[in-house]
Design a protein around this motif. Structure first.
Motif, mmCIF file in Angstrom:
data_model
loop_
_atom_site.group_PDB
_atom_site.id
_atom_site.type_symbol
_atom_site.label_atom_id
_atom_site.label_comp_id
_atom_site.label_asym_id
_atom_site.label_seq_id
_atom_site.Cartn_x
_atom_site.Cartn_y
_atom_site.Cartn_z
ATOM 1 N N ASP A 1 39.078 -1.854 67.576
ATOM 2 C CA ASP A 1 40.354 -2.352 68.003
ATOM 3 C C ASP A 1 40.104 -3.191 69.211
ATOM 4 O O ASP A 1 41.009 -3.982 69.443
ATOM 5 N N ALA B 1 49.074 9.748 68.173
ATOM 6 C CA ALA B 1 49.609 8.676 67.550
ATOM 7 C C ALA B 1 49.191 7.129 68.239
ATOM 8 O O ALA B 1 49.163 6.370 67.582
ATOM 9 N N ASN B 2 49.250 7.697 69.416
ATOM 10 C CA ASN B 2 48.760 6.426 70.158
ATOM 11 C C ASN B 2 47.603 5.731 69.780
ATOM 12 O O ASN B 2 47.390 4.307 69.973
ATOM 13 N N GLU C 1 48.582 3.407 67.237
ATOM 14 C CA GLU C 1 49.624 2.426 67.782
ATOM 15 C C GLU C 1 48.733 1.247 68.475
ATOM 16 O O GLU C 1 49.310 0.123 68.554
ATOM 17 N N GLU C 2 47.767 1.715 69.370
ATOM 18 C CA GLU C 2 47.121 0.840 70.012
ATOM 19 C C GLU C 2 46.208 -0.273 69.088
ATOM 20 O O GLU C 2 45.980 -1.316 69.357
ATOM 21 N N ILE D 1 47.481 -1.261 66.184
ATOM 22 C CA ILE D 1 48.342 -2.068 65.687
ATOM 23 C C ILE D 1 48.732 -3.176 66.660
ATOM 24 O O ILE D 1 48.778 -4.342 66.461
ATOM 25 N N ALA D 2 49.124 -2.539 68.087
ATOM 26 C CA ALA D 2 49.200 -3.562 69.144
ATOM 27 C C ALA D 2 48.041 -4.616 69.361
ATOM 28 O O ALA D 2 48.467 -5.702 69.854
ATOM 29 N N THR E 1 50.164 6.954 61.801
ATOM 30 C CA THR E 1 50.836 7.047 63.358
ATOM 31 C C THR E 1 51.643 8.300 63.793
ATOM 32 O O THR E 1 52.647 8.177 63.945
ATOM 33 N N GLU E 2 50.647 9.370 63.736
ATOM 34 C CA GLU E 2 51.475 10.608 64.225
ATOM 35 C C GLU E 2 50.266 11.312 64.870
ATOM 36 O O GLU E 2 49.034 11.069 64.640
#
Ligand SMILES: Cc1cc2nc3c(=O)[nH]c(=O)nc-3n(C[C@H](O)[C@H](O)[C@H](O)COP(=O)(O)OP(=O)(O)OC[C@H]3O[C@@H](n4cnc5c(N)ncnc54)[C@H](O)[C@@H]3O)c2cc1C
Length: 499
Positions: A191, A385-386, A389-390, A392-393, A403-404
């Motif tokens: 990522d 979850a972060n 999320e990172e 995706i961001a 995402t959990e």
């Protein structure tokens, strides 16, 4: 239109007398395609970079696990991107089987090794570590090792999301995702890639980033070895300077207490994404590493662990850096036993599930330890979850990570005798089956499989989800229309094997 032999030789920079002698051998069919491929490679890459029989045994043996070691027909050691491009053109032209090795740490047979039927591309000479002058980007060669990467950057006051153990290779780790202590805060290594330099199946050297070949950029973030050979990773550095860590050892009798503390931290403390816990449950003892990405003494996020009574404090609370932590982990990771494996499973967070699978694993691992001497570990890697999320961001990836808050279980297995291979592996196979059976029963099962911990018979890409698999296949076909990487490559998590 297919290239003539002469124009192919021209495309890899050969002409004149060299080309004439090869043309004679090829046209007269006096040499096999494999022998000719190695011969052409010797002329293109130079004698020093192409090894033929009798091979240097140290070079052959460089894979981490003895299980995978195999003697290839020849070994190509490109010393720059142009060499890789020529090597790929040669492989494609002669249609020879090949394997690619960066650090050789995959314990899966045939992934980064190959026998007499093919050539091994060993990337260890591509080991550059260059930090940009503003320290925002580290450019890494695939053949480097994480210990060198982290210490070189550390000395310049920078770090990246990468491997936790020094010997592991750069290339395979990033292409399989790349989980680090700081992934809960910043996402996986993949990522954090800003740009890939890649050699495609026709030998073209190109870049993949958010602006150029953005579909390929997405696919390379966890899509494995299906698209080409990555010759450089430009990684964004992360703002981690001084950190705090502590390593404590518990008795196996405390397993339930430790798991309870771990779950309490996962459910509460882990919302502070600067905190992470390395939990390694061995047959003789349990090791817990608490890591905080800022120089805060005794961070409150780890409160559930502070009330446990340790058997020993291996490393007292220390303010250090990612570099000092990596050196420490390197010292604890050394093993004199030569055969290895790992395996993956994921689940939601649940103390009883963890305890039940642990009990199942421990009973079997102890029996097999008694008969074979095999050491096995039970490791629960926390995934907040972060982390997803990172990803995706930062532009998204194909891995379909839930995402959990959840966990990625793995095991490191060491043993000595080939005759014990099946008995030893069966413990981890039965354990992942148990994760699935109990997890499904209790609605805690997650199908996601982390590629970098997945064993040869597991299917991590298949677990990325149907849409992601379809997209990956489409992108692979766009950049490699003859499916060189899916069909001529000896092993790896290949899209051609995913239904
Ligand atoms: C002791 C140990 C610790 C580990 N720690 C971590 C960790 O902290 N985090 C984590 O995420 N994983 C970890 N792993 C797993 C590790 O990331 C994988 O085993 C990974 O494949 C190793 O990378 P490598 O370059 O050494 O592998 P290799 O065995 O050289 O390659 C693995 C696969 O990647 C392909 N490949 C390698 N380089 C390239 C390239 N440049 N282009 C195209 N394909 C390529 C190979 O063909 C092969 O299929 C660990 C493994 C071990 C054994």
């Amino acid at each position: 239109m297919a290239l003539t032999f002469e124009s192919f030789l021209g495309s890899v920079g050969l002409s004149g007398t060299e080309a004439q002698s090869l043309t004679g051998a090829y046209v007269g069919k006096s040499s096999s395609p494999l022998a000719l491929a190695c011969q052409v490679a010797q002329l293109c890459l130079g004698q020093d970079n192409v090894h033929t029989a009798p091979l240097n045994q140290t070079l052959v043996d460089e894979n981490w696990s003895q299980v995978v070691i195999s003697e290839p027909y020849c070994i190509l050691q490109p010393s720059n991107t142009n060499d890789v491009s020529n090597a790929v053109k040669i492989i494609s032209y002669f249609q020879v089987k090949f394997a690619v090795r960066s650090g050789g740490h995959s314990p899966n047979p045939g992934f980064s090794s190959i026998g007499q039927g093919g050539v091994l591309l060993d990337l260890q000479k591509l080991d550059q570590i260059v930090l940009s002058s503003d320290k925002s980007v580290a450019s890494l060669g695939p053949g480097g090792r994480w210990g060198d990467v982290i210490s070189t950057l550390d000395a310049q006051g920078a770090t990246v999301i990468g491997g936790r153990i020094p010997d592991v290779g750069v290339g395979g780790l990033i292409l399989g995702g790349g989980f680090s202590h700081y992934s809960g805060e910043f996402g996986l290594a993949a990522d954090n890639v800003k740009n890939f330099e890649i050699v495609l199946a026709d030998g073209t050297v190109t870049a993949a980033n958010a602006a150029l070949n953005s579909d390929l950029f997405w696919a390379l973030k966890g899509g494995g070895p299906n698209f080409g050979i990555v010759t450089r990773f430009d990684l964004n550095t992360v703002p981690v300077g001084q950190i705090w860590y502590q390593v404590t050892v518990y008795s196996v009798d405390q397993a339930h207490e430790v798991l309870d503390a771990f779950v309490e931290w996962q459910n509460n403390g882990a919302s502070d994404v600067k905190s992470t816990v390395a939990l390694i449950m061995g047959l003789q003892s349990i090791t817990v590493g608490l890591i905080y990405s800022e120089p805060t003494e005794q961070p409150s996020a780890f409160a559930p662990f502070y009330s446990l009574t340790a058997l020993a404090v291996a490393v007292p609370g220390t303010i250090g850096t990612n570099g000092s932590l990596t050196i420490l982990l390197g010292m604890s990771a050394s093993s004199t036993i030569e055969r290895h494996d790992y395996r993956a499973a994921s689940s939601r967070i649940d103390s009883q599930l963890y305890k039940d699978v642990y009990a199942f694993w421990r009973e079997r691992a102890l029996v097999v330890h008694g008969t074979t001497g095999a050491n096995q570990t039970f490791c629960i890697q926390p995934v907040p979850a972060n982390l997803a999320e990172e990803g995706i961001a930062k532009g998204g990836n194909p891995m379909g990570i839930p995402t959990e808050n959840h966990q990625w279980w793995t095991t490191l297995i060491d043993w000595t005798n080939a005759s014990d291979d099946e008995a030893v592996r069966q413990v981890s196979i039965d354990t992942t089956n148990q994760w699935k059976a109990l997890g499904e029963e209790r609605k805690l099962w997650l199908p996601h499989l982390f590629m970098n911990d997945a064993s040869r018979d597991q299917n991590p890409i298949g677990a990325y989800g149907d849409d992601n698999v379809a997209k990956l296949k489409e992108i692979a076909l766009k950049y490699d229309k003859n499916r060189v990487f899916q069909t001529l490559q000896n092993g790896g998590f290949l899209l051609s094997e995913v239904n």
